[in-house]
Design an enzyme around this catalytic site. Structure first.
Site, PDB file in Angstrom:
ATOM      1  N   GLU A  87       0.821  -1.212   0.000  1.00  0.00           N
ATOM      2  CA  GLU A  87       0.000   0.000   0.000  1.00  0.00           C
ATOM      3  C   GLU A  87       0.859   1.268   0.000  1.00  0.00           C
ATOM      4  O   GLU A  87       0.554   2.231  -0.714  1.00  0.00           O
ATOM      5  CB  GLU A  87      -0.922   0.008   1.225  1.00  0.00           C
ATOM      6  CG  GLU A  87      -1.805   1.238   1.283  1.00  0.00           C
ATOM      7  CD  GLU A  87      -2.566   1.345   2.596  1.00  0.00           C
ATOM      8  OE1 GLU A  87      -3.472   2.183   2.665  1.00  0.00           O
ATOM      9  OE2 GLU A  87      -2.234   0.605   3.534  1.00  0.00           O
ATOM     10  N   ASP A  88       1.918   1.292   0.809  1.00  0.00           N
ATOM     11  CA  ASP A  88       2.629   2.545   1.071  1.00  0.00           C
ATOM     12  C   ASP A  88       4.010   2.653   0.437  1.00  0.00           C
ATOM     13  O   ASP A  88       4.671   3.681   0.593  1.00  0.00           O
ATOM     14  CB  ASP A  88       2.778   2.744   2.588  1.00  0.00           C
ATOM     15  CG  ASP A  88       1.436   2.921   3.275  1.00  0.00           C
ATOM     16  OD1 ASP A  88       0.495   3.358   2.594  1.00  0.00           O
ATOM     17  OD2 ASP A  88       1.334   2.618   4.476  1.00  0.00           O
TER      18      ASP A  88
END
Length: 736
Positions: A87-88
């Site tokens: 996700e990051d």
């Protein structure tokens, strides 16, 4: 080197601490894999910081440690270390799969998808996402276990967030994550999540409880230690080898009891909890007997979850006892294996001990646990109904009742005989008319208690009632009732739609056949003819839409209106007509004429009861039908309405009538009560379709309690051709 920190920076916890923790319960753990995942996570999150100022990777390490404390497997620990990478960071599914295996990649991807669900958004979306959350469980419950641990650490460090963000996360935690942890059997996590959320949502209440608790300790001394010592003496005198632990309940647990019981802190007695960990099941019951001999048992507070375990594997004996000073304490009695499941719930399935997967005989296989949830939720078609069912199931405690044959039925606390019937079979629940509890006949809204014997009384022809939705407690019963109500409503709307369709096609000189309806369905994008009729009955489509879909060339040009004097076809030259006051037919309804001296032809609806009087006078009958097209709004109809007695309600009702192009020609109040008005409203309409559309719209308004078409009764003093005083009295309306 990955893992190093700049001078003065907050250090990332050492990977060797985590490796040692995992090795303490799983000596066969692959330390090199853990170190590789740690190094990869550090590299991916390099340069990222949390709002507290610490390196971001401190968070994944903390989540991994929480899972290691639950003695989970290597893949789950690695998933925790990498759970935010997809996700990051620039990490990808394929790269993680290549480095750490497909299983880890799937788990990380599952956690990522859950993170992207905005569970605290609008209600409909929240319900839709909640369904996705449960669907994620069906693939691998470890996804949820990692996500729960992620939420726990975020709640532990929530102070660094903005105040509005803290409230959002705390409410989400209280509504979703804490009860979900409880449903999964992770009771310690549920209690901590609740208390952390309580700290944010109601800090003053929590502080008040803490202050009062400290004051109580000063006044009474260390009550927990005294009772523990006394309880240890009791079980040892009974010849049992058992451990006794005691603790004060969490502030939120105390607050909830105060709210439920409507009692102040000073009157709340059972704020202490004790656990007796016995050697085996037999010793559990022996310990129970010894404790009940020493202290007085509180009636109604005994539950045996050893003989009747919960669906998540939870087993324990619960009892509440009262000492000589009247102080109540809760006691839970179980074995060490039961305690392991009680603390860690479904996560106990992955426990490791001495390097091998520990087979706890009481741990429920995740697939079995998920199956119990699916049975409850899979029938819910509506997202809001699904969310309602989920919350019901997650917050529920259980009662155990018996069928007349002695079979045990598990139900949530507060369940009724209707729930019991549906738990046995949908057909029994749907046909339930009454019940006998321990041989005594009781109403259907009776709340069942532990140990009761229930006999359901059924009747052919009984159908689920709308009021049952508010009575039942189980998701299964509520889903079945709503499904039955939807089917019943559909049949009613199909029947109404069939009559409207017939009238609409007669307007244009055609017949409403199955073939015509199927053609309309194709042109309107509906599945079949019944769908057309149901939508017509619900006013989702109009009769004009229906005719237009099949015979567009027959529709009258916009603005061409059939005047009142030419509305009826079938009259002789120079013959006039009058609408019968007894039935007040509207264009679109089937009609017949009765000749009358001085009044020309009286037009009746074909189903008018008055026509019976003319059965022996066939010469007076005239075959009539309405002219096709749009009729002017010149046909009066009386609506009998009951509306709420609140400011502005009547004005809103009149506005709604005007919006439907209907004219109010008269209005009369016939009953006034403090909370409602009953009134007769005379409206002028163009046809039966306009009446139906108007009534459907008014019926949907919350201020309208009841509405019906009242034939043969008009408000005000009867005029020429209007109903007589006798007819008004027959309808129950007082005439001035």
């Amino acid at each position: 080197m990955p893992g190093q920190n700049a001078p003065g920076a907050i250090p990332i916890p050492d990977v060797e601490e985590l490796v040692a923790l995992v090795a303490s319960y799983n000596p066969k753990s692959n330390g090199d894999r853990l170190r590789a995942a740690y190094a990869y996570g550090v590299a991916m999150h390099d340069g990222q910081f949390r709002q507290s100022g610490e390196p971001y990777f401190c968070h994944p390490v903390a989540v991994a440690r929480i899972l290691a404390e639950q003695r989970l497997d290597d893949d789950t620990i690695i998933t925790a270390l990498l759970h935010d990478t997809i996700e990051d960071t620039k990490a990808s599914y394929s790269e993680i799969s290549e480095r750490f295996g497909t299983e880890v990649a799937m788990l990380v991807d599952g956690v990522t998808k859950l993170t992207n669900l905005q569970l605290s958004s609008l209600e409909t979306k929240q319900a839709e996402n909640f369904r996705k959350l449960f669907m994620a469980m069906t693939k691998d419950v470890r996804v949820i276990v990692v996500k729960m641990s992620d939420r726990l650490h975020n709640m532990r460090t929530i102070e660094s967030m903005r105040r509005d963000k803290q409230h959002q996360k705390a409410r989400e935690t209280m509504d979703i994550y804490a009860p979900l942890a409880g449903r999964m059997g992770m009771q310690w996590m549920r209690e901590e999540l609740e208390d952390l959320a309580f700290r944010v949502l109601n800090p003053e209440a929590r502080k008040s409880i803490m202050v009062r608790f400290i004051k109580l300790q000063r006044e009474t001394g260390d009550v927990i230690e005294r009772i523990m010592k006394d309880m240890r003496t009791v079980v040892r005198k009974a010849g049992l080898q058992a451990e006794v632990y005691g603790r004060a309940k969490k502030p939120y647990s105390i607050w909830r009891k105060m709210e439920e019981k409507k009692q102040g802190f000073s009157r709340l007695s059972d704020i202490y909890g004790f656990r007796v960990i016995a050697a085996d099941e037999e010793d559990c019951y022996r310990a129970l007997g010894a404790i009940h001999q020493r202290w007085r048992a509180v009636p109604g507070r005994f539950k045996d979850y050893i003989s009747q375990p919960k669906s998540n594997g939870y087993r324990s004996i619960h009892t509440t006892v009262s000492g000589r000073d009247g102080k109540r304490v809760e006691v839970q009695i179980r074995t060490s294996e039961m305690h392991d499941v009680a603390e860690r719930g479904v996560a106990a399935h992955w426990s490791y001990r001495d390097g091998i997967r520990y087979e706890n005989k009481f741990a429920v296989a995740p697939t079995e646990w998920i199956a119990t949830l699916q049975d409850t939720f899979e029938s819910e078609e509506n997202h809001e109904e699904f969310l309602d069912a989920v919350k019901l199931e997650m917050y529920s405690d259980q009662v155990f009742c018996f069928t007349p044959k002695g079979d045990v039925i598990k139900l949530p606390k507060g369940a009724t005989p209707i729930d019991f019937g549906y738990a046995i079979h949908t057909r029994i629940g749907s046909r339930c008319v009454s019940a006998r509890v321990d041989g005594v006949r009781v109403p259907l809204w009776t709340r069942l208690k532990n140990g009761q014997s229930i006999e359901i009384i059924t009747a052919e022809g009984q159908e689920p009632q709308a009021t049952w939705v508010d009575i039942v407690q189980t998701g299964r019963a509520r889903a079945a009732i709503r499904r039955a109500l939807r089917e019943a409503d559909r049949e009613r709307f199909i029947k109404l739609g069939r009559e409207l369709a017939r009238a609409a096609f007669e307007h244009v000189g055609r017949k409403s056949t199955d073939k015509v309806l199927d053609t309309a369905a194709r042109n309107l994008g509906l599945e079949n003819g019944d769908d057309v009729l149901a939508n017509l009955g619900m006013a989702e489509i109009t009769a004009r839409d229906l005719v237009q879909a099949v015979y567009p060339e027959l529709q009258k040009k916009q603005g061409e209106v059939v005047p009142y004097r030419r509305a009826v076809i079938g009259l002789e030259q120079g013959q006039s007509f009058t609408r019968a006051a007894c039935c007040e037919p509207l264009p679109g309804e089937r009609i017949v004429g009765i000749t009358s001296r001085g009044q020309g032809v009286i037009v009746h609806a074909i189903n008018c009861d008055t026509l019976i009087d003319y059965d022996d006078q066939p010469e007076r009958w005239v075959d009539l039908h309405w002219h096709s097209g749009t009729h002017e709004a010149a046909y009066g109809v009386t609506l009998d309405m009951t509306i709420g007695n609140d400011a502005g309600v009547l004005g809103r009702i009149c506005t709604l009538i005007g919006e439907k192009k209907a004219n109010i020609s008269d209005l009369e109040f016939v009953d006034r009560k403090p909370d409602f008005y009953r009134l007769l409203v005379r409206v002028d309409l163009g046809d039966i379709e306009q009446l139906h559309s108007l009534m459907v719209m008014l019926e949907a308004e919350s201020e309208v309690a009841a509405i019906a078409r009242l034939r043969g009764v008009s408000p005000g003093v009867p005029g020429p051709g209007e109903p007589s005083r006798k007819m008004r009295a027959k309808a129950g309306v007082q005439t001035p």
